[in-house]
Motif scaffolding. Structure first.
Motif, mmCIF file in Angstrom:
data_model
loop_
_atom_site.group_PDB
_atom_site.id
_atom_site.type_symbol
_atom_site.label_atom_id
_atom_site.label_comp_id
_atom_site.label_asym_id
_atom_site.label_seq_id
_atom_site.Cartn_x
_atom_site.Cartn_y
_atom_site.Cartn_z
ATOM 1 N N GLU A 178 0.767 -1.186 0.040
ATOM 2 C CA GLU A 178 0.057 -0.029 -0.026
ATOM 3 C C GLU A 178 0.789 1.500 0.146
ATOM 4 O O GLU A 178 0.562 2.062 -0.928
ATOM 5 N N VAL A 179 1.799 1.302 0.716
ATOM 6 C CA VAL A 179 2.729 2.476 0.993
ATOM 7 C C VAL A 179 3.521 2.706 -0.363
ATOM 8 O O VAL A 179 3.744 3.873 -0.761
ATOM 9 N N ASN A 180 4.057 1.650 -0.709
ATOM 10 C CA ASN A 180 4.969 1.728 -1.995
ATOM 11 C C ASN A 180 3.951 2.165 -3.229
ATOM 12 O O ASN A 180 4.727 2.656 -4.240
ATOM 13 N N GLU A 181 2.877 1.803 -3.196
ATOM 14 C CA GLU A 181 2.057 2.169 -4.407
ATOM 15 C C GLU A 181 1.604 3.784 -4.041
ATOM 16 O O GLU A 181 0.865 4.200 -5.127
ATOM 17 N N LYS A 182 1.797 4.531 -3.282
ATOM 18 C CA LYS A 182 1.435 5.787 -2.998
ATOM 19 C C LYS A 182 2.298 6.759 -3.900
ATOM 20 O O LYS A 182 3.373 6.750 -3.792
ATOM 21 N N PRO A 183 1.696 7.667 -4.863
ATOM 22 C CA PRO A 183 2.474 8.364 -5.329
ATOM 23 C C PRO A 183 3.092 9.627 -4.431
ATOM 24 O O PRO A 183 2.578 9.961 -3.497
ATOM 25 N N THR A 184 4.187 10.116 -4.956
ATOM 26 C CA THR A 184 4.836 11.148 -4.164
ATOM 27 C C THR A 184 4.168 12.470 -4.246
ATOM 28 O O THR A 184 3.360 12.798 -5.326
ATOM 29 N N GLN A 185 4.517 13.587 -3.453
ATOM 30 C CA GLN A 185 4.105 15.006 -3.701
ATOM 31 C C GLN A 185 4.572 15.416 -4.794
ATOM 32 O O GLN A 185 3.675 16.000 -5.652
ATOM 33 N N GLN A 186 5.500 15.243 -5.362
ATOM 34 C CA GLN A 186 6.138 15.728 -6.481
ATOM 35 C C GLN A 186 5.344 15.129 -8.037
ATOM 36 O O GLN A 186 5.129 15.761 -8.736
ATOM 37 N N GLU A 187 4.972 14.013 -7.818
ATOM 38 C CA GLU A 187 4.252 13.040 -8.926
ATOM 39 C C GLU A 187 2.996 13.721 -8.793
ATOM 40 O O GLU A 187 2.465 14.034 -10.077
ATOM 41 N N LEU A 188 2.299 13.843 -7.781
ATOM 42 C CA LEU A 188 1.162 14.773 -7.789
ATOM 43 C C LEU A 188 0.941 16.015 -8.342
ATOM 44 O O LEU A 188 0.129 16.379 -9.119
ATOM 45 N N ASP A 189 2.030 16.875 -7.807
ATOM 46 C CA ASP A 189 2.087 18.241 -8.399
ATOM 47 C C ASP A 189 2.119 18.293 -9.719
ATOM 48 O O ASP A 189 1.830 19.119 -10.518
ATOM 49 N N TYR A 190 3.028 17.520 -10.354
ATOM 50 C CA TYR A 190 3.064 17.020 -11.884
ATOM 51 C C TYR A 190 1.744 17.231 -12.498
ATOM 52 O O TYR A 190 1.468 17.643 -13.467
ATOM 53 N N PHE A 191 1.137 16.061 -12.010
ATOM 54 C CA PHE A 191 -0.168 15.734 -12.484
ATOM 55 C C PHE A 191 -1.255 16.948 -12.480
ATOM 56 O O PHE A 191 -1.812 17.370 -13.422
ATOM 57 N N PHE A 192 -1.077 17.729 -11.280
ATOM 58 C CA PHE A 192 -1.983 18.560 -11.127
ATOM 59 C C PHE A 192 -1.664 20.061 -12.111
ATOM 60 O O PHE A 192 -2.607 20.722 -12.577
ATOM 61 N N ASN A 193 -0.274 20.286 -12.385
ATOM 62 C CA ASN A 193 -0.029 21.170 -13.061
ATOM 63 C C ASN A 193 -0.521 20.660 -14.575
ATOM 64 O O ASN A 193 -0.796 21.728 -15.257
ATOM 65 N N THR A 195 -2.958 19.006 -15.631
ATOM 66 C CA THR A 195 -4.303 19.011 -15.506
ATOM 67 C C THR A 195 -4.838 20.483 -15.707
ATOM 68 O O THR A 195 -5.485 20.777 -16.562
ATOM 69 N N GLU A 196 -4.409 21.435 -14.728
ATOM 70 C CA GLU A 196 -4.506 22.745 -15.085
ATOM 71 C C GLU A 196 -4.290 23.550 -16.327
ATOM 72 O O GLU A 196 -4.934 24.202 -16.992
ATOM 73 N N GLN A 197 -2.985 23.040 -16.930
ATOM 74 C CA GLN A 197 -2.629 23.397 -18.094
ATOM 75 C C GLN A 197 -3.662 23.268 -19.255
ATOM 76 O O GLN A 197 -3.902 24.077 -20.023
ATOM 77 N N LEU A 198 -4.053 21.961 -19.366
ATOM 78 C CA LEU A 198 -5.047 21.268 -20.328
ATOM 79 C C LEU A 198 -6.329 21.920 -20.139
ATOM 80 O O LEU A 198 -6.995 22.278 -21.108
ATOM 81 N N TYR A 199 -6.761 21.949 -18.967
ATOM 82 C CA TYR A 199 -8.298 22.547 -18.847
ATOM 83 C C TYR A 199 -8.228 24.048 -19.108
ATOM 84 O O TYR A 199 -9.276 24.399 -19.366
ATOM 85 N N ARG A 200 -7.275 24.620 -18.677
ATOM 86 C CA ARG A 200 -7.302 25.988 -19.069
ATOM 87 C C ARG A 200 -7.457 26.193 -20.762
ATOM 88 O O ARG A 200 -7.887 27.141 -21.231
ATOM 89 N N GLN A 201 -6.764 25.339 -21.246
ATOM 90 C CA GLN A 201 -6.418 25.490 -22.998
ATOM 91 C C GLN A 201 -7.882 25.028 -23.325
ATOM 92 O O GLN A 201 -8.281 25.526 -24.441
#
Length: 246
Positions: A178-193, A195-201
């Motif tokens: 379970e713990v090893n399958e959790k994304p890091t904060q850096q991976e989450l931030d990349y995804f959110f960035n 997402t925001e870039q595409l959704y704004r487009q």
């Protein structure tokens, strides 16, 4: 125990007084914690910090200084943000005892944990809290909830130590997975960035209120890495389709 506790870091954001850094180091060392991160402190640790550390100068001297919140938690799979007051944010709430149990649960299986304390006067911003998996609030006396920074760190550090002493690994294999399958904060931030870039487009996002709500939604979903990969693939497919139709 010491190896496990090293996976748990205390993060102080923009501390104003170096004495608070020293007092925090003292609070940490009494409970066996040693990893201290400082985000853009107003003043770097000095003689006052060393004096108030009362023998925990090794923690002060080895503190990692970074420029921003993201750098302090980038490699962590669990980030817990503290706040002295309740916020109207859709983030799972947790108390110090629950914080200790969650932190130890991740640390025992090799996950890196950050417990973040905000500025002395104003705490963490809503934007910073939205990047946390849990929102920690200390249920102090509502008529006099006057805890200074080191006191708050001491309370949380104590609960971490008690959770460590009382931990029982009844299903270690499941927890490791379970713990090893959790994304890091850096991976989450990349995804959110992305997402925001595409959704704004696509003109889906037209104001600043959408992304915080999306962050809250995904925080409640408690994403695993394979689930995040699916979402990344969906974003890539939509982006490819958009480019092809232009």
């Amino acid at each position: 125990m010491q190896i496990q506790l090293k996976n748990i870091r205390i993060v102080l954001v923009e501390t104003s007084h170096t004495g608070n850094i020293g007092s925090t180091a003292r609070a940490m060392k009494t409970m066996g914690l040693s990893s201290l991160y400082l985000v853009a402190p107003k003043t770097l640790p000095d003689e006052q910090a060393i004096a108030l550390s009362a023998g925990a100068n090794d923690i002060v001297e080895s503190a990692v200084v970074v420029e921003n919140f993201n750098q302090a938690v980038a490699d962590c799979s669990l980030v817990i943000g503290t706040s002295a007051r309740s916020r109207h944010l859709a983030i799972p709430q947790i108390d110090p005892r629950g914080c200790g149990k969650q932190a130890v649960r991740y640390a025992e299986q090799g996950g890196k944990v950050a417990i973040v304390f905000g500025r002395e006067r104003v705490g963490l911003t809503n934007e910073e809290l939205l990047k946390c998996g849990f929102h920690l609030n200390i249920p102090a006396n509502p008529d006099y909830a006057s805890l200074n920074l080191a006191m708050a760190v001491q309370l949380v550090s104590y609960e971490i130590r008690m959770a460590m002493l009382g931990s029982r690994q009844s299903e270690p294999t499941t927890l490791v997975t379970e713990v090893n399958e959790k994304p890091t904060q850096q991976e989450l931030d990349y995804f959110f960035n992305q997402t925001e870039q595409l959704y704004r487009q696509l003109n889906f996002i037209q104001n600043s209120g959408v992304m915080p709500k999306l962050r809250s939604l995904y925080a409640r979903a408690d994403l695993r890495k394979n689930e995040l990969n699916i979402l990344q693939g969906m974003l890539a497919a939509v982006k490819k389709s958009t480019v092809a139709s232009e």
